[in-house]
Write a protein that holds these residues in place. Structure first.
Motif, mmCIF file in Angstrom:
data_model
loop_
_atom_site.group_PDB
_atom_site.id
_atom_site.type_symbol
_atom_site.label_atom_id
_atom_site.label_comp_id
_atom_site.label_asym_id
_atom_site.label_seq_id
_atom_site.Cartn_x
_atom_site.Cartn_y
_atom_site.Cartn_z
ATOM 1 N N GLU A 102 38.113 39.586 48.893
ATOM 2 C CA GLU A 102 38.070 38.650 47.769
ATOM 3 C C GLU A 102 37.514 39.358 46.552
ATOM 4 O OE1 GLU A 102 36.309 34.858 48.384
ATOM 5 O OE2 GLU A 102 37.085 34.713 50.420
ATOM 6 N N SER A 103 38.076 39.013 45.403
ATOM 7 C CA SER A 103 37.580 39.639 44.181
ATOM 8 C C SER A 103 36.158 39.154 43.920
ATOM 9 C CB SER A 103 38.485 39.299 42.999
ATOM 10 O OG SER A 103 38.539 37.901 42.831
ATOM 11 N N HIS A 104 35.368 40.022 43.325
ATOM 12 C CA HIS A 104 33.969 39.691 43.064
ATOM 13 C C HIS A 104 33.887 38.731 41.885
ATOM 14 C CE1 HIS A 104 32.434 42.577 45.919
ATOM 15 N NE2 HIS A 104 33.322 43.436 45.465
ATOM 16 N N ARG A 105 33.279 37.617 42.158
ATOM 17 C CA ARG A 105 33.072 36.635 41.098
ATOM 18 C C ARG A 105 31.582 36.594 40.795
ATOM 19 N NH1 ARG A 105 36.250 31.679 43.833
ATOM 20 N NH2 ARG A 105 37.969 32.939 44.581
ATOM 21 N N PRO A 106 31.256 36.393 39.536
ATOM 22 C CA PRO A 106 29.827 36.296 39.220
ATOM 23 C C PRO A 106 29.223 35.097 39.943
ATOM 24 C CG PRO A 106 31.180 36.161 37.231
ATOM 25 C CD PRO A 106 32.090 36.262 38.393
ATOM 26 N N LYS A 107 28.060 35.284 40.468
ATOM 27 C CA LYS A 107 27.375 34.207 41.166
ATOM 28 C C LYS A 107 26.406 33.558 40.189
ATOM 29 C CE LYS A 107 25.461 33.280 45.656
ATOM 30 N NZ LYS A 107 25.054 33.847 46.925
ATOM 31 N N THR A 108 26.474 32.259 40.090
ATOM 32 C CA THR A 108 25.624 31.519 39.164
ATOM 33 C C THR A 108 24.560 30.783 39.958
ATOM 34 O OG1 THR A 108 27.522 31.214 37.726
ATOM 35 C CG2 THR A 108 25.639 29.784 37.329
#
Length: 121
Positions: A102-108
């Protein structure tokens, strides 16, 4: 050494290799992976010669003898789950794909605000 015809298809989750092996039993065909990257399909077509009979061929069109095909597998091939079936003269080899990461998504993160009462003296 002769060859056999093979179709190669790519599906979303796998690669499919379909080889013509008419008249062969599953014990006459081998499917192997060499060097962790090469799919090898091999086998042998034997002529139905009986040494006890005088046989004179008038015409020979069906090939006989050993055959082999090799295919470079892509890096996303899952070598641990390859399967092969032989039915009605067709060998089907299924090479599943390793799912793409999975592409890295910013974690909020939610930030809680604390209510603190300071008393100054």
């Amino acid at each position: 050494m002769t060859s056999t015809c093979v179709d190669v298809k790519e599906l979303p989750n796998s690669y499919i290799f379909v080889a013509d092996v008419p008249g062969l039993k599953n014990t006459d065909v081998k499917v192997q992976v060499e060097n962790d990257s090469i799919l090898k399909i091999s086998g042998e077509r034997k002529r139905d010669d009986n040494p006890n009979h005088d046989i004179k061929y008038v015409r020979v069109e069906r090939s006989s003898g050993k055959f082999m095909r090799k295919f470079n597998l892509p890096a996303n091939a899952n070598l641990e789950t390859i399967s092969a079936t032989c039915l009605d003269g067709l060998l089907t080899v299924v090479v599943p794909k390793i799912p793409a990461p999975e592409s890295h998504r910013p974690k909020t993160f939610d930030i809680a605000v604390a209510n603190i009462n300071f008393v100054y003296k």
